[in-house]
Design a protein around this motif. Structure first.
Motif, PDB file in Angstrom:
ATOM      1  N   TYR A   8       0.658  -1.107  -0.176  1.00 30.17           N
ATOM      2  CA  TYR A   8      -0.101   0.076   0.048  1.00 30.17           C
ATOM      3  C   TYR A   8       1.002   1.306  -0.210  1.00 30.17           C
ATOM      4  N   PHE A   9       2.070   1.228   0.918  1.00 30.60           N
ATOM      5  CA  PHE A   9       2.846   2.463   0.816  1.00 30.60           C
ATOM      6  C   PHE A   9       3.517   2.497  -0.531  1.00 30.60           C
ATOM      7  N   GLN A  10       4.187   1.479  -1.042  1.00 29.08           N
ATOM      8  CA  GLN A  10       5.000   1.745  -2.282  1.00 29.08           C
ATOM      9  C   GLN A  10       3.968   2.164  -3.421  1.00 29.08           C
ATOM     10  N   ASN A  11       2.868   1.510  -3.520  1.00 31.95           N
ATOM     11  CA  ASN A  11       1.862   1.923  -4.514  1.00 31.95           C
ATOM     12  C   ASN A  11       1.520   3.407  -4.324  1.00 31.95           C
ATOM     13  N   ARG A  12       1.369   4.122  -3.314  1.00 35.31           N
ATOM     14  CA  ARG A  12       0.736   5.253  -2.877  1.00 35.31           C
ATOM     15  C   ARG A  12       1.797   6.067  -3.371  1.00 35.31           C
ATOM     16  N   ILE A  13       3.151   6.004  -3.000  1.00 35.43           N
ATOM     17  CA  ILE A  13       4.260   6.667  -3.310  1.00 35.43           C
ATOM     18  C   ILE A  13       4.568   6.713  -4.850  1.00 35.43           C
ATOM     19  N   GLN A  14       4.296   5.750  -5.713  1.00 36.25           N
ATOM     20  CA  GLN A  14       4.398   5.637  -7.024  1.00 36.25           C
ATOM     21  C   GLN A  14       3.350   6.526  -7.463  1.00 36.25           C
ATOM     22  N   ALA A  15       2.160   6.340  -7.118  1.00 32.80           N
ATOM     23  CA  ALA A  15       0.883   7.246  -7.395  1.00 32.80           C
ATOM     24  C   ALA A  15       1.046   8.902  -7.669  1.00 32.80           C
ATOM     25  N   ALA A  16       1.636   9.178  -6.217  1.00 33.86           N
ATOM     26  CA  ALA A  16       1.986  10.623  -5.893  1.00 33.86           C
ATOM     27  C   ALA A  16       3.046  11.008  -6.860  1.00 33.86           C
ATOM     28  N   ALA A  17       4.185  10.314  -7.248  1.00 31.57           N
ATOM     29  CA  ALA A  17       5.240  10.659  -8.066  1.00 31.57           C
ATOM     30  C   ALA A  17       4.737  10.912  -9.364  1.00 31.57           C
ATOM     31  N   GLU A  18       3.999   9.838  -9.958  1.00 32.30           N
ATOM     32  CA  GLU A  18       3.263   9.815 -11.291  1.00 32.30           C
ATOM     33  C   GLU A  18       2.508  11.199 -11.461  1.00 32.30           C
ATOM     34  N   LEU A  19       1.786  11.404 -10.434  1.00 34.03           N
ATOM     35  CA  LEU A  19       0.872  13.125 -10.803  1.00 34.03           C
ATOM     36  C   LEU A  19       1.761  14.291 -10.723  1.00 34.03           C
ATOM     37  N   TYR A  20       2.881  13.997  -9.664  1.00 34.31           N
ATOM     38  CA  TYR A  20       3.777  15.313  -9.907  1.00 34.31           C
ATOM     39  C   TYR A  20       4.401  15.398 -11.079  1.00 34.31           C
ATOM     40  N   LYS A  21       5.163  14.296 -11.486  1.00 34.91           N
ATOM     41  CA  LYS A  21       5.956  14.068 -12.781  1.00 34.91           C
ATOM     42  C   LYS A  21       5.024  14.726 -14.068  1.00 34.91           C
ATOM     43  N   ALA A  22       3.823  14.227 -14.072  1.00 32.16           N
ATOM     44  CA  ALA A  22       2.806  14.581 -15.247  1.00 32.16           C
ATOM     45  C   ALA A  22       2.349  15.976 -15.217  1.00 32.16           C
ATOM     46  N   GLY A  23       2.835  16.933 -14.091  1.00 32.30           N
ATOM     47  CA  GLY A  23       2.336  18.198 -13.853  1.00 32.30           C
ATOM     48  C   GLY A  23       0.900  18.251 -13.528  1.00 32.30           C
ATOM     49  N   LYS A  24       0.392  17.030 -12.962  1.00 33.34           N
ATOM     50  CA  LYS A  24      -0.967  17.278 -12.467  1.00 33.34           C
ATOM     51  C   LYS A  24      -1.285  17.814 -10.859  1.00 33.34           C
ATOM     52  N   ILE A  25      -0.309  17.846 -10.443  1.00 29.56           N
ATOM     53  CA  ILE A  25      -0.134  18.574  -9.071  1.00 29.56           C
ATOM     54  C   ILE A  25       1.194  19.338  -8.763  1.00 29.56           C
ATOM     55  N   LYS A  26       1.247  20.286  -8.109  1.00 27.35           N
ATOM     56  CA  LYS A  26       2.351  21.154  -7.843  1.00 27.35           C
ATOM     57  C   LYS A  26       3.134  20.835  -6.541  1.00 27.35           C
ATOM     58  N   TYR A  27       2.348  20.497  -5.577  1.00 30.07           N
ATOM     59  CA  TYR A  27       2.982  20.220  -4.165  1.00 30.07           C
ATOM     60  C   TYR A  27       2.163  19.077  -3.833  1.00 30.07           C
ATOM     61  N   ILE A  28       2.897  18.201  -2.760  1.00 32.12           N
ATOM     62  CA  ILE A  28       2.591  16.908  -2.163  1.00 32.12           C
ATOM     63  C   ILE A  28       2.273  17.266  -0.643  1.00 32.12           C
ATOM     64  N   LEU A  29       1.175  17.177  -0.051  1.00 33.90           N
ATOM     65  CA  LEU A  29       0.870  17.231   1.271  1.00 33.90           C
ATOM     66  C   LEU A  29       0.657  15.918   1.552  1.00 33.90           C
ATOM     67  N   VAL A  30       1.794  15.467   2.506  1.00 37.07           N
ATOM     68  CA  VAL A  30       1.969  13.989   3.080  1.00 37.07           C
ATOM     69  C   VAL A  30       1.280  13.996   4.351  1.00 37.07           C
ATOM     70  N   SER A  31       0.047  13.498   4.548  1.00 40.67           N
ATOM     71  CA  SER A  31      -0.532  13.319   5.916  1.00 40.67           C
ATOM     72  C   SER A  31      -0.639  11.974   6.694  1.00 40.67           C
ATOM     73  N   GLY A  32       0.090  11.844   7.696  1.00 43.66           N
ATOM     74  CA  GLY A  32       0.115  10.530   8.314  1.00 43.66           C
ATOM     75  C   GLY A  32       0.201  10.580   9.770  1.00 43.66           C
ATOM     76  N   ASP A  33       0.571   9.242  10.358  1.00 48.12           N
ATOM     77  CA  ASP A  33       0.456   9.387  11.876  1.00 48.12           C
ATOM     78  C   ASP A  33       2.013   9.418  12.233  1.00 48.12           C
ATOM     79  N   ASN A  34       1.927  10.267  13.469  1.00 49.07           N
ATOM     80  CA  ASN A  34       3.610  10.442  14.028  1.00 49.07           C
ATOM     81  C   ASN A  34       3.121  10.446  15.707  1.00 49.07           C
ATOM     82  N   HIS A  35       2.496   9.490  16.079  1.00 49.03           N
ATOM     83  CA  HIS A  35       1.974   9.437  17.485  1.00 49.03           C
ATOM     84  C   HIS A  35       3.038   8.820  18.447  1.00 49.03           C
TER      85      HIS A  35
END
Length: 196
Positions: free
Chosen positions: A50-77
């Motif tokens: 799940y982790f690996q595939n989400r990273i791949q998807a986010a990188a795809e969007l960024y490199k395709a120019g479909k997003i400019k910034y990535i806000l990574v939201s997760g757990d750091n408790h």
């Protein structure tokens, strides 16, 4: 219980499915992508697909120019557990520049991540990045708060690996409406952080 799940699932899917994309060529541009966090490894110690595939998807969007910034939201408790930082490192390894990545350390649940993207990071319109089942729920939650979101689907995981996650999703979809009923808020809010 089955009928309750069926009703909740139907509402979520009917609203969300027209707003979910699997092809990077088809998805509209949004300035910000909200990457939903997950652990980099499974309890067995192997890499979490799940982790690996989400990273791949986010990188795809960024490199395709479909997003400019990535806000990574997760757990750091816990000190030794930091989803956003691990995802940041993985994105950089995929070629996403560090200055395009912003971290939200209080994305303990999907609701927290979505609401904080708006309340803390000032985003009214953004692209949510996760697996399809997760995007459906997140986009629906966002609509409840008046946010304009779409979802980009990371590659899913085989049922043999992801069965526990899929079972948990059944209950999560019912809990969406329980949270709405009780006006659930994120665990933490705090001072606004401005994205460029």
């Amino acid at each position: 219980m089955f009928w309750l799940y069926f009703f909740c699932n139907l509402l979520i899917n009917q609203y969300s499915n027209p707003r979910i994309y699997s092809d990077v060529a088809d998805i509209p541009y949004n300035k910000t992508g909200l990457l939903l966090g997950t652990s980099p490894t499974l309890r067995s110690g192997v890499r979490n697909p799940y982790f690996q595939n989400r990273i791949q998807a986010a990188a795809e969007l960024y490199k395709a120019g479909k997003i400019k910034y990535i806000l990574v939201s997760g757990d750091n408790h816990r000190t030794e557990y930091n989803e956003p930082e691990e995802m940041r490192k993985a994105l950089i390894q995929k070629g996403v520049p560090e200055d395009a990545i912003f971290l939200d350390y209080a994305g303990f649940r999907t609701l927290d991540s979505v609401v904080r993207a708006n309340k803390i990071f000032g985003q009214q319109k953004f692209t949510i990045i996760s697996q399809q089942f997760h995007n459906q729920r997140a986009v629906y939650i966002a609509s409840w708060y008046g946010l304009d979101t779409i979802g980009y689907n990371a590659k899913d995981v085989s049922l043999s690996v992801g069965l526990k996650v899929q079972v948990r999703e059944l209950f999560a979809r019912v809990k969406v409406f329980i949270d709405f009923l009780f006006n659930k808020s994120p665990k933490f809010l705090g001072e606004p952080i401005e994205l460029p």
